[in-house]
Design a protein around this motif. Structure first.
Motif, PDB file in Angstrom:
ATOM      1  N   ARG A 120       0.837  -1.217   0.000  1.00  0.00           N
ATOM      2  CA  ARG A 120       0.000   0.000   0.000  1.00  0.00           C
ATOM      3  C   ARG A 120       0.865   1.257   0.000  1.00  0.00           C
ATOM      4  O   ARG A 120       0.559   2.227  -0.688  1.00  0.00           O
ATOM      5  CB  ARG A 120      -0.943   0.024   1.210  1.00  0.00           C
ATOM      6  CG  ARG A 120      -2.007  -1.020   1.217  1.00  0.00           C
ATOM      7  CD  ARG A 120      -3.053  -0.835   0.112  1.00  0.00           C
ATOM      8  NE  ARG A 120      -3.844  -2.034  -0.005  1.00  0.00           N
ATOM      9  CZ  ARG A 120      -3.679  -2.983  -0.926  1.00  0.00           C
ATOM     10  NH1 ARG A 120      -2.751  -2.857  -1.849  1.00  0.00           N
ATOM     11  NH2 ARG A 120      -4.434  -4.051  -0.948  1.00  0.00           N
ATOM     12  N   ALA A 121       1.931   1.239   0.764  1.00  0.00           N
ATOM     13  CA  ALA A 121       2.829   2.401   0.816  1.00  0.00           C
ATOM     14  C   ALA A 121       3.443   2.656  -0.559  1.00  0.00           C
ATOM     15  O   ALA A 121       3.520   3.807  -1.016  1.00  0.00           O
ATOM     16  CB  ALA A 121       3.914   2.192   1.867  1.00  0.00           C
ATOM     17  N   LYS A 122       3.881   1.596  -1.225  1.00  0.00           N
ATOM     18  CA  LYS A 122       4.455   1.733  -2.568  1.00  0.00           C
ATOM     19  C   LYS A 122       3.394   2.224  -3.558  1.00  0.00           C
ATOM     20  O   LYS A 122       3.671   3.098  -4.391  1.00  0.00           O
ATOM     21  CB  LYS A 122       5.053   0.401  -3.048  1.00  0.00           C
ATOM     22  CG  LYS A 122       6.371   0.077  -2.422  1.00  0.00           C
ATOM     23  CD  LYS A 122       7.448   1.004  -2.960  1.00  0.00           C
ATOM     24  CE  LYS A 122       8.808   0.667  -2.429  1.00  0.00           C
ATOM     25  NZ  LYS A 122       9.845   1.511  -3.032  1.00  0.00           N
ATOM     26  N   GLU A 123       2.202   1.643  -3.504  1.00  0.00           N
ATOM     27  CA  GLU A 123       1.116   2.102  -4.384  1.00  0.00           C
ATOM     28  C   GLU A 123       0.885   3.599  -4.196  1.00  0.00           C
ATOM     29  O   GLU A 123       0.832   4.344  -5.176  1.00  0.00           O
ATOM     30  CB  GLU A 123      -0.176   1.349  -4.074  1.00  0.00           C
ATOM     31  CG  GLU A 123      -0.192  -0.093  -4.464  1.00  0.00           C
ATOM     32  CD  GLU A 123      -1.380  -0.850  -3.930  1.00  0.00           C
ATOM     33  OE1 GLU A 123      -1.474  -2.048  -4.204  1.00  0.00           O
ATOM     34  OE2 GLU A 123      -2.230  -0.252  -3.215  1.00  0.00           O
ATOM     35  N   ASN A 124       0.742   4.021  -2.941  1.00  0.00           N
ATOM     36  CA  ASN A 124       0.478   5.433  -2.654  1.00  0.00           C
ATOM     37  C   ASN A 124       1.611   6.323  -3.148  1.00  0.00           C
ATOM     38  O   ASN A 124       1.372   7.399  -3.700  1.00  0.00           O
ATOM     39  CB  ASN A 124       0.232   5.645  -1.153  1.00  0.00           C
ATOM     40  CG  ASN A 124      -1.080   5.042  -0.707  1.00  0.00           C
ATOM     41  OD1 ASN A 124      -2.020   4.893  -1.483  1.00  0.00           O
ATOM     42  ND2 ASN A 124      -1.158   4.670   0.556  1.00  0.00           N
ATOM     43  N   LEU A 133       1.302   6.464  -6.939  1.00  0.00           N
ATOM     44  CA  LEU A 133       0.084   7.166  -7.363  1.00  0.00           C
ATOM     45  C   LEU A 133       0.273   8.679  -7.276  1.00  0.00           C
ATOM     46  O   LEU A 133      -0.231   9.420  -8.130  1.00  0.00           O
ATOM     47  CB  LEU A 133      -1.117   6.738  -6.498  1.00  0.00           C
ATOM     48  CG  LEU A 133      -1.654   5.349  -6.824  1.00  0.00           C
ATOM     49  CD1 LEU A 133      -2.631   4.894  -5.749  1.00  0.00           C
ATOM     50  CD2 LEU A 133      -2.306   5.313  -8.201  1.00  0.00           C
ATOM     51  N   LYS A 134       1.021   9.147  -6.297  1.00  0.00           N
ATOM     52  CA  LYS A 134       1.299  10.586  -6.171  1.00  0.00           C
ATOM     53  C   LYS A 134       2.102  11.096  -7.358  1.00  0.00           C
ATOM     54  O   LYS A 134       1.994  12.259  -7.734  1.00  0.00           O
ATOM     55  CB  LYS A 134       2.041  10.875  -4.864  1.00  0.00           C
ATOM     56  CG  LYS A 134       1.190  10.746  -3.643  1.00  0.00           C
ATOM     57  CD  LYS A 134       1.993  10.968  -2.385  1.00  0.00           C
ATOM     58  CE  LYS A 134       1.165  10.641  -1.161  1.00  0.00           C
ATOM     59  NZ  LYS A 134       1.981  10.540   0.048  1.00  0.00           N
ATOM     60  N   GLN A 135       2.915  10.235  -7.957  1.00  0.00           N
ATOM     61  CA  GLN A 135       3.728  10.639  -9.098  1.00  0.00           C
ATOM     62  C   GLN A 135       2.907  10.757 -10.387  1.00  0.00           C
ATOM     63  O   GLN A 135       3.346  11.404 -11.328  1.00  0.00           O
ATOM     64  CB  GLN A 135       4.868   9.638  -9.315  1.00  0.00           C
ATOM     65  CG  GLN A 135       5.872   9.653  -8.199  1.00  0.00           C
ATOM     66  CD  GLN A 135       7.008   8.684  -8.422  1.00  0.00           C
ATOM     67  OE1 GLN A 135       7.052   7.973  -9.414  1.00  0.00           O
ATOM     68  NE2 GLN A 135       7.936   8.640  -7.487  1.00  0.00           N
ATOM     69  N   LEU A 136       1.741  10.138 -10.412  1.00  0.00           N
ATOM     70  CA  LEU A 136       0.898  10.171 -11.598  1.00  0.00           C
ATOM     71  C   LEU A 136       0.182  11.504 -11.762  1.00  0.00           C
ATOM     72  O   LEU A 136      -0.093  11.923 -12.874  1.00  0.00           O
ATOM     73  CB  LEU A 136      -0.124   9.026 -11.565  1.00  0.00           C
ATOM     74  CG  LEU A 136      -1.020   8.867 -12.782  1.00  0.00           C
ATOM     75  CD1 LEU A 136      -0.188   8.666 -14.052  1.00  0.00           C
ATOM     76  CD2 LEU A 136      -1.980   7.718 -12.590  1.00  0.00           C
ATOM     77  N   VAL A 137      -0.061  12.183 -10.674  1.00  0.00           N
ATOM     78  CA  VAL A 137      -0.833  13.432 -10.703  1.00  0.00           C
ATOM     79  C   VAL A 137      -0.247  14.480 -11.538  1.00  0.00           C
ATOM     80  O   VAL A 137       0.624  14.732 -12.094  1.00  0.00           O
ATOM     81  CB  VAL A 137      -1.045  13.986  -9.273  1.00  0.00           C
ATOM     82  CG1 VAL A 137      -1.790  15.294  -9.297  1.00  0.00           C
ATOM     83  CG2 VAL A 137      -1.735  12.969  -8.428  1.00  0.00           C
TER      84      VAL A 137
END
Length: 136
Positions: A125-129, A132-136
């Motif tokens: 979950r930490a890696k996903e989060n 995901l922040k880099q996609l914005v």
């Protein structure tokens, strides 16, 4: 190379952006991208794969087949658009946020992350989060 395939009435509008994002995730994790095929499908399609290949008689949002060798990432990632939509509603997040989470989840498995124990799931979950922040 990342390819997007559609076995249902759905398509991404930003394939190039998502391919670049996934490629960067793989590089950031110290791996090299060979080929990933994303196959977007419905519950019925993915359920059949789940029964046939994993002997699981349940619905799921993602099944990934990992053909990686060492640090060279290769695989097929099947995603049920229906399941992602339902999960987004259940988790009270947008469909696209949940879709992106599932997409990176499959790739993180290829990079060696697991999610069977609570500790492993927390790291996943930490890696996903993080990504995901880099996609914005």
């Amino acid at each position: 190379m990342i390819q997007f395939n559609y076995e249902t009435n759905f398509s991404l509008t930003n394939e190039n952006e998502l391919a670049d994002w996934i490629s960067n995730v793989i590089i950031s994790e110290g791996y090299k991208l060979e080929e990933i095929n994303y196959i977007f499908c419905d519950d019925e399609y993915l359920f059949k794969l789940n029964v046939e290949f994993l002997n699981h008689d349940t619905l799921t949002d993602i099944i990934s087949f990992d053909y990686s060798i060492g640090k060279i990432i290769q695989g097929d990632i099947f995603i049920s658009v229906e399941r992602v939509r339902d999960n987004a509603s259940d988790f009270k997040v947008s469909f696209l946020d949940e879709l992106h989470r599932v997409m990176v989840h499959g790739v993180l498995h290829y990079c060696g992350y697991k999610d069977k124990s609570l500790e492993d799931e927390s790291m996943m979950r930490a890696k996903e989060n993080h990504y995901l922040k880099q996609l914005v």
